[in-house]
Design an enzyme around this catalytic site. Sequence first.
Site, PDB file in Angstrom:
ATOM      1  N   TYR A 214       3.953   1.437  -1.063  1.00  0.00           N
ATOM      2  CA  TYR A 214       4.642   1.465  -2.349  1.00  0.00           C
ATOM      3  C   TYR A 214       3.700   2.056  -3.412  1.00  0.00           C
ATOM      4  O   TYR A 214       4.073   2.933  -4.174  1.00  0.00           O
ATOM      5  CB  TYR A 214       5.063   0.036  -2.722  1.00  0.00           C
ATOM      6  CG  TYR A 214       5.713  -0.078  -4.073  1.00  0.00           C
ATOM      7  CD1 TYR A 214       7.060   0.226  -4.240  1.00  0.00           C
ATOM      8  CD2 TYR A 214       4.989  -0.491  -5.186  1.00  0.00           C
ATOM      9  CE1 TYR A 214       7.666   0.129  -5.481  1.00  0.00           C
ATOM     10  CE2 TYR A 214       5.580  -0.588  -6.431  1.00  0.00           C
ATOM     11  CZ  TYR A 214       6.920  -0.288  -6.579  1.00  0.00           C
ATOM     12  OH  TYR A 214       7.504  -0.375  -7.815  1.00  0.00           O
ATOM     13  N   ASP A 215       2.462   1.575  -3.412  1.00  0.00           N
ATOM     14  CA  ASP A 215       1.486   2.087  -4.381  1.00  0.00           C
ATOM     15  C   ASP A 215       1.279   3.583  -4.199  1.00  0.00           C
ATOM     16  O   ASP A 215       1.114   4.322  -5.166  1.00  0.00           O
ATOM     17  CB  ASP A 215       0.141   1.360  -4.236  1.00  0.00           C
ATOM     18  CG  ASP A 215       0.228  -0.075  -4.748  1.00  0.00           C
ATOM     19  OD1 ASP A 215       1.157  -0.369  -5.525  1.00  0.00           O
ATOM     20  OD2 ASP A 215      -0.622  -0.894  -4.358  1.00  0.00           O
TER      21      ASP A 215
ATOM     22  N   CYS B 140      25.974   5.266  19.339  1.00  0.00           N
ATOM     23  CA  CYS B 140      27.347   5.697  19.618  1.00  0.00           C
ATOM     24  C   CYS B 140      27.447   7.096  20.197  1.00  0.00           C
ATOM     25  O   CYS B 140      28.530   7.534  20.556  1.00  0.00           O
ATOM     26  CB  CYS B 140      28.207   5.586  18.360  1.00  0.00           C
ATOM     27  SG  CYS B 140      27.908   6.885  17.167  1.00  0.00           S
TER      28      CYS B 140
ATOM     29  N   GLU C 124       1.280 -16.909 -12.735  1.00  0.00           N
ATOM     30  CA  GLU C 124       1.890 -16.581 -11.453  1.00  0.00           C
ATOM     31  C   GLU C 124       2.404 -17.834 -10.752  1.00  0.00           C
ATOM     32  O   GLU C 124       1.672 -18.826 -10.630  1.00  0.00           O
ATOM     33  CB  GLU C 124       0.827 -15.888 -10.580  1.00  0.00           C
ATOM     34  CG  GLU C 124       1.393 -15.004  -9.510  1.00  0.00           C
ATOM     35  CD  GLU C 124       1.801 -13.612 -10.023  1.00  0.00           C
ATOM     36  OE1 GLU C 124       1.751 -13.380 -11.251  1.00  0.00           O
ATOM     37  OE2 GLU C 124       2.197 -12.775  -9.201  1.00  0.00           O
TER      38      GLU C 124
ATOM     39  N   LYS D 239      -6.231 -11.656  -8.042  1.00  0.00           N
ATOM     40  CA  LYS D 239      -4.859 -11.240  -8.356  1.00  0.00           C
ATOM     41  C   LYS D 239      -3.950 -11.978  -7.382  1.00  0.00           C
ATOM     42  O   LYS D 239      -3.952 -11.699  -6.179  1.00  0.00           O
ATOM     43  CB  LYS D 239      -4.715  -9.727  -8.202  1.00  0.00           C
ATOM     44  CG  LYS D 239      -3.338  -9.242  -8.578  1.00  0.00           C
ATOM     45  CD  LYS D 239      -3.299  -7.729  -8.634  1.00  0.00           C
ATOM     46  CE  LYS D 239      -2.002  -7.212  -9.195  1.00  0.00           C
ATOM     47  NZ  LYS D 239      -0.829  -7.546  -8.382  1.00  0.00           N
TER      48      LYS D 239
ATOM     49  N   ALA E  71       0.838  -1.201   0.000  1.00  0.00           N
ATOM     50  CA  ALA E  71       0.000   0.000   0.000  1.00  0.00           C
ATOM     51  C   ALA E  71       0.875   1.253   0.000  1.00  0.00           C
ATOM     52  O   ALA E  71       0.619   2.200  -0.749  1.00  0.00           O
ATOM     53  CB  ALA E  71      -0.914  -0.012   1.212  1.00  0.00           C
TER      54      ALA E  71
ATOM     55  N   CYS F 229      30.819   4.086  14.943  1.00  0.00           N
ATOM     56  CA  CYS F 229      29.492   3.645  15.388  1.00  0.00           C
ATOM     57  C   CYS F 229      29.333   2.134  15.192  1.00  0.00           C
ATOM     58  O   CYS F 229      29.432   1.646  14.063  1.00  0.00           O
ATOM     59  CB  CYS F 229      28.419   4.388  14.614  1.00  0.00           C
ATOM     60  SG  CYS F 229      26.767   3.895  15.104  1.00  0.00           S
TER      61      CYS F 229
ATOM     62  N   ARG G 241       9.971 -12.109 -14.838  1.00  0.00           N
ATOM     63  CA  ARG G 241       9.611 -10.895 -15.556  1.00  0.00           C
ATOM     64  C   ARG G 241      10.793  -9.954 -15.761  1.00  0.00           C
ATOM     65  O   ARG G 241      10.888  -9.281 -16.786  1.00  0.00           O
ATOM     66  CB  ARG G 241       8.497 -10.168 -14.799  1.00  0.00           C
ATOM     67  CG  ARG G 241       8.087  -8.902 -15.503  1.00  0.00           C
ATOM     68  CD  ARG G 241       6.814  -8.338 -14.951  1.00  0.00           C
ATOM     69  NE  ARG G 241       7.010  -7.743 -13.647  1.00  0.00           N
ATOM     70  CZ  ARG G 241       6.109  -6.978 -13.034  1.00  0.00           C
ATOM     71  NH1 ARG G 241       4.944  -6.772 -13.611  1.00  0.00           N
ATOM     72  NH2 ARG G 241       6.347  -6.461 -11.861  1.00  0.00           N
TER      73      ARG G 241
HETATM   74  S1  IVH Z   1      -2.753 -10.259 -16.021  1.00  0.00           S
HETATM   75  C1  IVH Z   1      -0.355  -7.312 -19.205  1.00  0.00           C
HETATM   76  N1  IVH Z   1      -3.820 -11.630 -14.103  1.00  0.00           N
HETATM   77  O1  IVH Z   1       0.068  -8.797 -11.232  1.00  0.00           O
HETATM   78  C2  IVH Z   1      -0.340  -7.816 -17.789  1.00  0.00           C
HETATM   79  N2  IVH Z   1      -1.760 -10.549 -13.674  1.00  0.00           N
HETATM   80  O2  IVH Z   1       0.536  -5.962 -10.945  1.00  0.00           O
HETATM   81  C3  IVH Z   1      -1.219  -9.018 -17.659  1.00  0.00           C
HETATM   82  N3  IVH Z   1      -0.886 -10.939 -11.427  1.00  0.00           N
HETATM   83  O3  IVH Z   1       2.712  -8.651 -13.530  1.00  0.00           O
HETATM   84  C4  IVH Z   1      -1.224  -9.527 -16.270  1.00  0.00           C
HETATM   85  N4  IVH Z   1      -2.512 -12.241 -10.735  1.00  0.00           N
HETATM   86  O4  IVH Z   1       2.487 -10.743 -12.016  1.00  0.00           O
HETATM   87  C5  IVH Z   1      -2.784 -10.863 -14.476  1.00  0.00           C
HETATM   88  N5  IVH Z   1      -4.845 -12.910 -12.492  1.00  0.00           N
HETATM   89  C6  IVH Z   1      -3.849 -12.167 -12.869  1.00  0.00           C
HETATM   90  C7  IVH Z   1      -2.787 -11.867 -12.007  1.00  0.00           C
HETATM   91  C8  IVH Z   1      -1.765 -11.047 -12.440  1.00  0.00           C
HETATM   92  C9  IVH Z   1      -1.366 -11.692 -10.414  1.00  0.00           C
HETATM   93  C10 IVH Z   1       0.346 -10.165 -11.351  1.00  0.00           C
HETATM   94  C11 IVH Z   1       1.268 -10.285 -12.529  1.00  0.00           C
HETATM   95  C12 IVH Z   1       1.428  -8.871 -13.040  1.00  0.00           C
HETATM   96  C13 IVH Z   1       1.126  -8.098 -11.806  1.00  0.00           C
HETATM   97  C14 IVH Z   1       0.735  -6.677 -12.113  1.00  0.00           C
END
Ligand code: IVH
Length: 687
Positions: free
Chosen positions: A37-38, A414, A177, A119, A35, A435, A140
């Site tokens: 990081y985002d 220190c 994944e 996800k 969160a 230190c 990746r």
């Molecule tokens: S689709 C063009 N589907 O999330 C990109 N990604 O934050 C298509 N990820 O790099 C990715 N679950 O490593 C897709 N159901 C899912 C996913 C997913 C995890 C990851 C993936 C991606 C990252 C992006």
Amino acid sequence: MPEADAARELERLAREIADHDKRYFAEDAPCVSDADYDALKKRNAAIEAKFPQLIRPDSPSRRVGFAATEKFGKVKHGVAMLSLDNAFSDKDVTDFLERVGRFLSLGADEDLAITAEPKIDGLSASLRYEKGRFVLGATRGDGEVGEDVTANLRTLGDIPHVLKGCDVPEVIEVRGEVFMSHADFASLNKEQVALGEKAFANPRNAAAGSLRQLDAKITKRRPLKFFAYTWGEASKLPGKTQTDAIEALGAWGFPTNPLMKRCASVDEILKYYEKIAAKRASLGYDIDGVVYKVDRLDWQQRLGFVSRAPRWAVAHKFPAEQAETELFEIDIQVGRTGVLTPVARLKPVTVGGVVVTNATLHNEDEIARKDVRVGDTVVVQRAGDVIPQIVRTIVEKRPKGAKAFKFPEVCPVCGSHAVREEGEVARRCTGGLICPAQAAERLKHFVSRNAFDIEGFGSKHVDAFLADRLIAHPSDIFLLEKKFGAGPSAIAAREGWGPQSAAKLFAAIEARRTVALHRFIFALGIRHVGESTARALALNYGTVAQFVAAMTAAADEVSTAFAELNAIEGIGDTVAKAIAEFFEEEHNRAEVARLLELLDIEEAEKPKADTAVSGKTIVFTGTLEKMGRNEAKARAESLGAKVAGSVSAKTDILVAGPGAGSKLKEAEKHGVKVISEDEWLALIGGR
Ligand code: IVH
């Protein structure tokens, strides 16, 4: 925000995000929550949207992931592996759908079907199949080039070596994944601890660490799973819709997520999100949101990509899990590089299934911004992973008399001053040389190649000597025998040493009792004093006695000594202040004095005035094969040349090695003389 501030902030964000990327992608050891990081990425994007002219070439919005490490072979992906844009609210999701509709000019009556799926919080992998056979597997990396982990991926039971069925494309990069279930993660960690190994912080780190092993046999023993959810290069599309394509991937033998659903409306999408959020804890693996994709592949193609993410997909992230608890104490930790980090000690509380007792408070500004005080009731959050955060304090519950936190101005380890540079959020200890919290880093720097260059004294040895209290300060290296009785025979008896290596170490230490002034200055590890600054200082002051006397006087920032230091070419305010602060510390001065008693520091050699390159401005580009960049630069400077980082009309010579790029073009534009490394060596009379 004024433009100058925006530029500075973008620079800071680029640095900070790159640092987090390195920790997350290359070291599998993140230190902020997803969160947070985002939030950094969002801030970067918002500033860039306001000031598009300030978008940096190294902007985090232009990058995906982190460059592949040297550990594995490199794989250029047939089609780039991109990232996903994030949606954090229902409104972000409707905005996404509207954007898609507008881009495709869809009529009000046209249906926009969307697939929704969890996800997965793991790491993505690309699996290349040729004629149905698995031939290449990669991480990746930076999205363009990943790491070759074919042998490791082959060991996963979920990844078919040969695709099933007769309708498989000639070439296809299947993507998905790699992850670890909660149960497997728990037993792996139990095993790790029993073996005396470090436990993994979370399933994602365990999956990444397991996949990125040099020995595939180790990966084979790790319970990794895989879900396929998209593809890269493909000689033939696997269907007409995302739904068909995922079915095809399933038929070829890949596990696909059974929870994927085709949705016909926003309502259906948002209901799906709620349903998955409710199921999250019982899924048995980590997910951090839901991914929506436009179902029709011809529409996906039309929508295409914008910078690093597809227009046809979005990740709807879950909010971080939160709980309330009491803050007992704020402790200050001192990191290896001297940064003071405040840590909140909390009354234990369960957040998202994990008991939390500590949370980071990042830095003093963060404490002030959130006005966190000892005794407060605070909201703590865990974003599925890493270090818990303090979100806010509940002022209504504050005990009477709770005082605002006063951040210490001295190092708690220190006792040296802890200072904050302009534009920096971190406060740092200035007792670098003495230190204990920074001892390992400083000693490693001290013995490193461009400093004292003590051969045979690698970082493992420094750690071991430090742990056994053989050394604490750099001067101890030269007192090993005298002060600690650790002569060659005692060292030879240590684990990992023998008579030969011990004798070599002592010979290397002896050889360095005489050392060049610039190496000595660089070895002190003063903040901002890199090699070229050390050289400039050495040249300017000539002898160590003059240098130390001048720096001690310069510790007073209104002295003429400080003004002189500040006037040296290449030394600005920040550098001069850092040097002054270093010499202001009594402890540092005492250690420098100890070193001077033990060492013979050579006088700095004045650059030669009558060489073929004296007074000339030189730029190096491409790969130098005969000597490293630093050495080449040092040699040029010692011959009276000035070394610049970029080509301009003022450049006299460009030394171009293989792989030279834009600088070569610039040189041609300005009519600058271009020579090879060999020609350069001939010009300066060899190495
Ligand atoms: S689709 C063009 N589907 O999330 C990109 N990604 O934050 C298509 N990820 O790099 C990715 N679950 O490593 C897709 N159901 C899912 C996913 C997913 C995890 C990851 C993936 C991606 C990252 C992006």
